[in-house]
Design an enzyme around this catalytic site. Structure first.
Site, PDB file in Angstrom:
ATOM      1  N   MET A   1       0.847  -1.197   0.000  1.00  0.00           N
ATOM      2  CA  MET A   1       0.000   0.000   0.000  1.00  0.00           C
ATOM      3  C   MET A   1       0.888   1.254   0.000  1.00  0.00           C
ATOM      4  SD  MET A   1      -3.399  -0.877   2.107  1.00  0.00           S
ATOM      5  CE  MET A   1      -2.783  -0.637   3.744  1.00  0.00           C
TER       6      MET A   1
ATOM      7  N   GLY B   1      10.709  -2.862   5.880  1.00  0.00           N
ATOM      8  CA  GLY B   1       9.946  -4.109   5.845  1.00  0.00           C
ATOM      9  C   GLY B   1       9.591  -4.462   4.405  1.00  0.00           C
ATOM     10  N   HIS B   2       9.016  -3.480   3.686  1.00  0.00           N
ATOM     11  CA  HIS B   2       8.696  -3.695   2.268  1.00  0.00           C
ATOM     12  C   HIS B   2       9.984  -4.000   1.492  1.00  0.00           C
ATOM     13  CE1 HIS B   2       5.489  -0.744   3.550  1.00  0.00           C
ATOM     14  NE2 HIS B   2       4.739  -1.683   3.018  1.00  0.00           N
TER      15      HIS B   2
ATOM     16  N   GLN C   1     -10.361  -2.689   2.115  1.00  0.00           N
ATOM     17  CA  GLN C   1      -9.924  -3.271   3.381  1.00  0.00           C
ATOM     18  C   GLN C   1      -9.961  -2.276   4.546  1.00  0.00           C
ATOM     19  OE1 GLN C   1      -6.034  -4.396   1.620  1.00  0.00           O
ATOM     20  NE2 GLN C   1      -5.116  -3.603   3.496  1.00  0.00           N
TER      21      GLN C   1
ATOM     22  N   GLY D   1       4.521 -10.144   4.184  1.00  0.00           N
ATOM     23  CA  GLY D   1       5.260 -10.050   5.447  1.00  0.00           C
ATOM     24  C   GLY D   1       4.562 -10.838   6.549  1.00  0.00           C
TER      25      GLY D   1
ATOM     26  N   SER E   1       3.993   1.278   8.125  1.00  0.00           N
ATOM     27  CA  SER E   1       3.754   2.608   7.552  1.00  0.00           C
ATOM     28  C   SER E   1       3.040   3.468   8.587  1.00  0.00           C
ATOM     29  CB  SER E   1       2.905   2.493   6.288  1.00  0.00           C
ATOM     30  OG  SER E   1       3.504   1.589   5.394  1.00  0.00           O
ATOM     31  N   ARG E   2       2.242   2.840   9.449  1.00  0.00           N
ATOM     32  CA  ARG E   2       1.468   3.593  10.456  1.00  0.00           C
ATOM     33  C   ARG E   2       2.343   4.140  11.587  1.00  0.00           C
ATOM     34  NH1 ARG E   2      -2.718  -0.351   9.011  1.00  0.00           N
ATOM     35  NH2 ARG E   2      -4.456   0.830   8.145  1.00  0.00           N
TER      36      ARG E   2
HETATM   37  P1  AMP Z   1       1.360  -2.877   3.439  1.00  0.00           P
HETATM   38  O1  AMP Z   1       1.941  -1.850   2.552  1.00  0.00           O
HETATM   39  O2  AMP Z   1       1.244  -2.455   4.872  1.00  0.00           O
HETATM   40  O3  AMP Z   1       0.108  -3.511   2.893  1.00  0.00           O
HETATM   41  O4  AMP Z   1       2.456  -4.041   3.451  1.00  0.00           O
HETATM   42  C1  AMP Z   1       2.836  -4.665   2.255  1.00  0.00           C
HETATM   43  C2  AMP Z   1       3.572  -5.937   2.606  1.00  0.00           C
HETATM   44  O5  AMP Z   1       4.703  -5.632   3.406  1.00  0.00           O
HETATM   45  C3  AMP Z   1       2.691  -6.882   3.438  1.00  0.00           C
HETATM   46  O6  AMP Z   1       2.879  -8.197   2.983  1.00  0.00           O
HETATM   47  C4  AMP Z   1       3.212  -6.681   4.821  1.00  0.00           C
HETATM   48  O7  AMP Z   1       3.043  -7.814   5.639  1.00  0.00           O
HETATM   49  C5  AMP Z   1       4.687  -6.419   4.565  1.00  0.00           C
HETATM   50  N1  AMP Z   1       5.270  -5.728   5.712  1.00  0.00           N
HETATM   51  C6  AMP Z   1       4.825  -4.606   6.323  1.00  0.00           C
HETATM   52  N2  AMP Z   1       5.580  -4.311   7.392  1.00  0.00           N
HETATM   53  C7  AMP Z   1       6.527  -5.270   7.475  1.00  0.00           C
HETATM   54  C8  AMP Z   1       7.605  -5.520   8.365  1.00  0.00           C
HETATM   55  N3  AMP Z   1       7.890  -4.732   9.394  1.00  0.00           N
HETATM   56  N4  AMP Z   1       8.371  -6.617   8.138  1.00  0.00           N
HETATM   57  C9  AMP Z   1       8.118  -7.433   7.098  1.00  0.00           C
HETATM   58  N5  AMP Z   1       7.127  -7.239   6.225  1.00  0.00           N
HETATM   59  C10 AMP Z   1       6.338  -6.177   6.400  1.00  0.00           C
END
Ligand code: AMP
Length: 503
Positions: A29, A35-36, A60, A148, A187-188
């Protein structure tokens, strides 16, 4: 890097990619962080072509959630994707993804998986995720998709959907990336003040506190949950939303942890909702089998490991491997210094095989030596080489490293006393010199030897026992808490069943 915003253009690009090319996909997102980045890096390493999507999916988010203020930083994200070697960045609009229409088809994951953890508090969230991810999979047609473990419920649900709907994509779950403080990246986290960020580390710290208790033997989820709840009681900034312990695949609540468990938490830090989790895995036991030569240790250990699905830690093979290396390098077996140097740099690997006759493949410095270490020349030299201090130190350390994971059967002379003094089960396998001599006689006769003298064999065995139990380094000794099994009148199956009865 191509940047595509229209589905039609994505489809054109995808059609150009041959079926021989491995395509990796990372849905996000945006507001990308480390993490990403770890997901993208893994995708780049494991695939020939990598597609990343950035789409803040309205399906979502509930009405009262942070859709409008969700962080957006497209320029920075584009730069990062380019730098990481992404081939195509897909940034569709809500209109393009048709998430505006009330009439869109929804993918509904099993209710049992959505009614726990975050699903209980975020109604509609996982069907929104499932719908958009399915849509992306249909468009991107990836061979592998990366998610993740931070969103463990999401990973479990997507794996279930992929399995149930026979989708041709492999789901990879990647480790949680954390700040040095332990706070999981999100991101939050951008919403948090400095003070809140500091306090938010309690999510991870409290999970770790419960994990420590679990590792000490606490396997009742209620008690582990209690540990975490007490950390949040009357907290000025943090409000616990849930702490649950569930099966990592089915997400069903566990009443006892017998194998592995997902311990997941959600808490509000001020107005920001944060989540985190840890996997708890029951460590499989270490079984240490010691005893005199000829008591049947290696046959029993090999079969036992095979039956339990454990690694047979053939410590003898490790000493043989070092001996082979010393001989290969033409180093004299009394040259302590040269041996110590060689051993210090050596890489020894035992790789489990399903073949009972060759239960482990042995590698030295990446060279396969499974057969080479069984030659008579190695057999002649192995006891001299294994008496060297540097050799013993290196191999005991290596054996202990294999033990960290648990699930091993290790056999030798000093396994329960020296290598694994904390092994969950210690066996001292023995047999009278007469019984061992008789077995040896049969073995030698089967190998075509004749003119054998049983009395002489008994005397040889008694002498070997004396040498083994009085030697300075790693003498043969029964560990105080070892179970002694006399194998004189037992078949191998009976010995194995006896050992299993102590597990
Ligand atoms: P999001 O942008 O929050 O939807 O996250 C996109 C992907 O990055 C999802 O598969 C998350 O689980 C993964 N993700 C987000 N934060 C982390 C983190 N700290 N460590 C590993 N993966 C992450």
């Amino acid at each position: 890097m191509l940047i595509v915003t229209k589905i039609v253009n994505l489809e054109t690009e995808r059609a150009k990619i041959s079926s021989q090319i491995k395509v990796g996909f990372v849905p996000t997102m945006g507001a990308l962080h480390l993490g990403h980045e770890s997901l993208i890096k893994q995708a780049v390493t494991e695939n020939d072509y990598v597609i990343v999507s950035i789409f803040v999916n309205p399906l979502q988010f509930a009405m009262d959630e942070d859709l409008d203020k969700y962080p957006r930083q497209l320029d920075k994200d584009k730069e990062l994707c380019e730098k990481l070697g992404v081939n195509l960045l897909f940034i569709p609009s809500e209109i393009e993804m048709n998430t505006i229409s009330q009439e869109t088809t929804l993918i509904i994951p099993p209710v049992s998986m959505m009614s726990v953890l975050c699903g209980k508090y975020r109604k509609g969230h996982f069907q929104g995720v499932a719908t958009i991810v399915t849509k992306f999979f249909n468009l991107v047609k990836p061979n592998m998709a990366y998610f993740g473990q931070k969103d463990a419920q999401q990973v479990a649900i997507i794996k279930k959907i992929v399995n149930d709907l026979n989708m041709a994509v492999k789901i990879k779950s990647c480790d949680i990336i954390r700040e040095e403080s332990g706070l999981a990246l999100s991101s939050r986290n951008q919403y948090l003040t400095l003070e809140e960020k500091q306090e938010a580390t309690l999510l991870f710290k409290s999970l770790m506190l419960a994990k420590k208790s679990f590792l000490k033997g606490q396997n009742n989820p209620k008690n582990l949950i209690g540990i975490i709840e007490s950390q949040f009681k009357n907290h000025p900034i943090l409000t616990l939303q849930y702490i649950e312990i569930v099966d990592p695949e089915t997400l069903q609540t566990l009443t006892k942890i017998t194998n592995s468990a997902l311990m997941a938490i959600a808490a509000y830090c001020g107005n920001t909702r944060l989540i985190d989790n840890l996997i708890l895995t029951v460590k499989k036991p270490i079984i240490a089998i010691d005893g005199p030569a000829g008591a049947g240790k290696s046959t029993v250990s090999r079969h036992l490991a095979h039956e339990l699905g454990f690694l047979y830690l053939d410590t003898g093979a490790m000493y043989r491997a070092i001996t082979w290396l010393v001989m290969e390098n033409q180093i004299n077996s009394t040259d302590d210094k040269a041996i110590a140097k060689l051993v210090g740099l050596a890489k020894i690997e035992l790789l489990p095989n399903s073949d009972l006759k060759i239960p482990v493949t042995v590698k030295v410095n990446d060279i396969e030596v499974t057969k080479a270490i069984r030659t008579p020349a190695v057999t002649t030299n192995v006891s001299k080489i294994s008496a060297q201090k540097a050799v013993r130190e290196k191999l005991v350390k290596l054996q202990q490293e294999y033990g960290i994971q648990g699930g091993i059967v290790a056999e030798g002379r000093d396994i329960g006393t020296n290598v694994f003094p904390h092994a969950q089960l210690k066996i001292f396998l023995t047999a009278s010199p007469e019984a061992r001599a008789k077995r040896r006689l049969i073995d030698l006769e089967n190998q075509g030897e004749s003119n054998l003298n049983l009395k002489q064999l008994i005397a040889d065995i008694q002498e070997r026992d004396y040498i083994d139990s009085t030697r300075e380094i790693a003498p043969l000794k029964k560990a105080d808490n070892a179970v002694e099994i006399l194998t004189d009148n037992l078949t191998m199956e009976e010995v194995i069943n006896k050992i299993k009865s102590y597990l």
